[in-house]
Design an enzyme around this catalytic site. Structure first.
Site, short mmCIF file in Angstrom:
data_model
loop_
_atom_site.label_atom_id
_atom_site.label_comp_id
_atom_site.label_asym_id
_atom_site.label_seq_id
_atom_site.Cartn_x
_atom_site.Cartn_y
_atom_site.Cartn_z
N SER A 1 49.66 132.80 -1.71
CA SER A 1 50.12 133.59 -0.57
C SER A 1 49.38 134.92 -0.53
O SER A 1 48.93 135.41 -1.58
CB SER A 1 51.64 133.84 -0.69
OG SER A 1 52.07 134.84 0.20
N TYR B 1 58.25 136.47 -6.21
CA TYR B 1 57.43 135.59 -5.39
C TYR B 1 55.95 135.96 -5.52
O TYR B 1 55.09 135.09 -5.74
CB TYR B 1 57.88 135.70 -3.94
CG TYR B 1 57.11 134.86 -2.96
CD1 TYR B 1 57.42 133.51 -2.78
CD2 TYR B 1 56.08 135.41 -2.18
CE1 TYR B 1 56.72 132.75 -1.86
CE2 TYR B 1 55.38 134.65 -1.27
CZ TYR B 1 55.70 133.31 -1.11
OH TYR B 1 55.01 132.55 -0.21
#
Length: 275
Positions: A153, A166
């Site tokens: 990401s 995350y």
């Protein structure tokens, strides 16, 4: 002949969202798919869509963070198809909090799903891939090219407030990608990562403050407010969030024969957005 005819792909988290889009993209181009999801209904629905395309699909329902999942996932492919050609480590979700409000449970959940699960899947696949490659080298002088694509990401590349766990997991998968690339190059395996930007899935498209997703019996907040989404899109040079199908396209590119000499790279599919 389709470009991926006869290839066998494992796609984790492929019952819905980006994972489903990836599985269908590969299937439309001839690949057989091992479908995975936590929920058997969505996994079986995806498998049915894949088989309607004229290729085969098998379902491996289960939690990718389970200690034995990697072995189960690999075994499902070998038992059904006898080989593995493509591995897409896609399964994941975001469980957000600012650092001081992030519990140990949250932190470990993010590392488990985004980093430990791909590690275990690749570890389980190594003996299968190595044996096949060595046999091909002995017979033909060169192994068939195989492919791993790990999903990262933009948060893993640039960090993002409220996403310590995350972002750490998504940064870690880049390190894993580059290490496995160096270990598996001798087997003619390309290992790359795709870092997604803002993609419209149930994690982003829900109504902020009231939308949740259920993960292992726990309700996890999802959704982005219209104001935040609008601000995000203003920072994206292409002017909008991406679709799951566009995200899948970036993964598919790395599975094509034209990508045979691309390995150890992180491709950003984010419309030009940087954090």
């Amino acid at each position: 002949m389709k470009i991926l005819d006869g290839k066998v792909a494992l796609v984790s988290g492929s019952g819905r969202g980006i994972g489903k889009a990836i599985a269908l993209k590969l299937a439309r181009n001839g690949a057989h798919i091992v479908v995975n999801d936590l929920d058997d209904d969505v996994a079986n629905a995806t498998a049915a869509e894949i088989e309607a395309l004229g290729v085969r699909a098998v379902v491996c329902v289960g939690d990718v963070t389970a200690l034995d999942f990697g072995e189960k996932f690999v075994a499902a492919a070998v038992e059904a198809f006898g080989t593995i050609d493509i591995i897409i480590n896609n399964a994941g979700y975001a469980w957000d909090s600012v650092l001081q409000k992030t519990s140990d449970e949250q932190w470990m959940a993010m590392l488990d799903v985004h980093l430990s699960a791909p590690f275990r899947i690749l570890r389980a696949a190594q003996p299968v891939i190595a044996a096949a490659a060595k046999a091909e080298i002995a017979q033909h002088g060169r192994a068939t090219r195989r492919t791993v694509v790990n999903i990262s990401s933009v948060a893993g590349l640039g960090g993002n407030p409220g996403q310590a766990g995350y972002a750490a997991g998504k940064a870690g998968i880049v390190g894993l990608t580059k290490t496995v690339m160096k270990e598996w190059g001798r087997y003619n395996v390309t290992v790359n990562a795709v870092a997604f930007g803002a993609i419209m899935t149930r994690m982003t498209a829900g109504e902020a403050g009231s939308s949740t997703i259920k993960v292992k019996g726990k309700d996890i907040k999802a959704g982005v407010s219209d104001e935040i989404l609008e601000a995000m899109e203003k920072g994206i040079p292409l002017g909008r969030a991406g679709t799951p199908e566009e995200a899948a396209g970036a993964v598919y590119l790395l599975c094509l024969p034209e990508a045979d000499y691309i390995t150890g790279q992180v491709i950003v599919a984010g419309g030009g957005w940087q954090l």
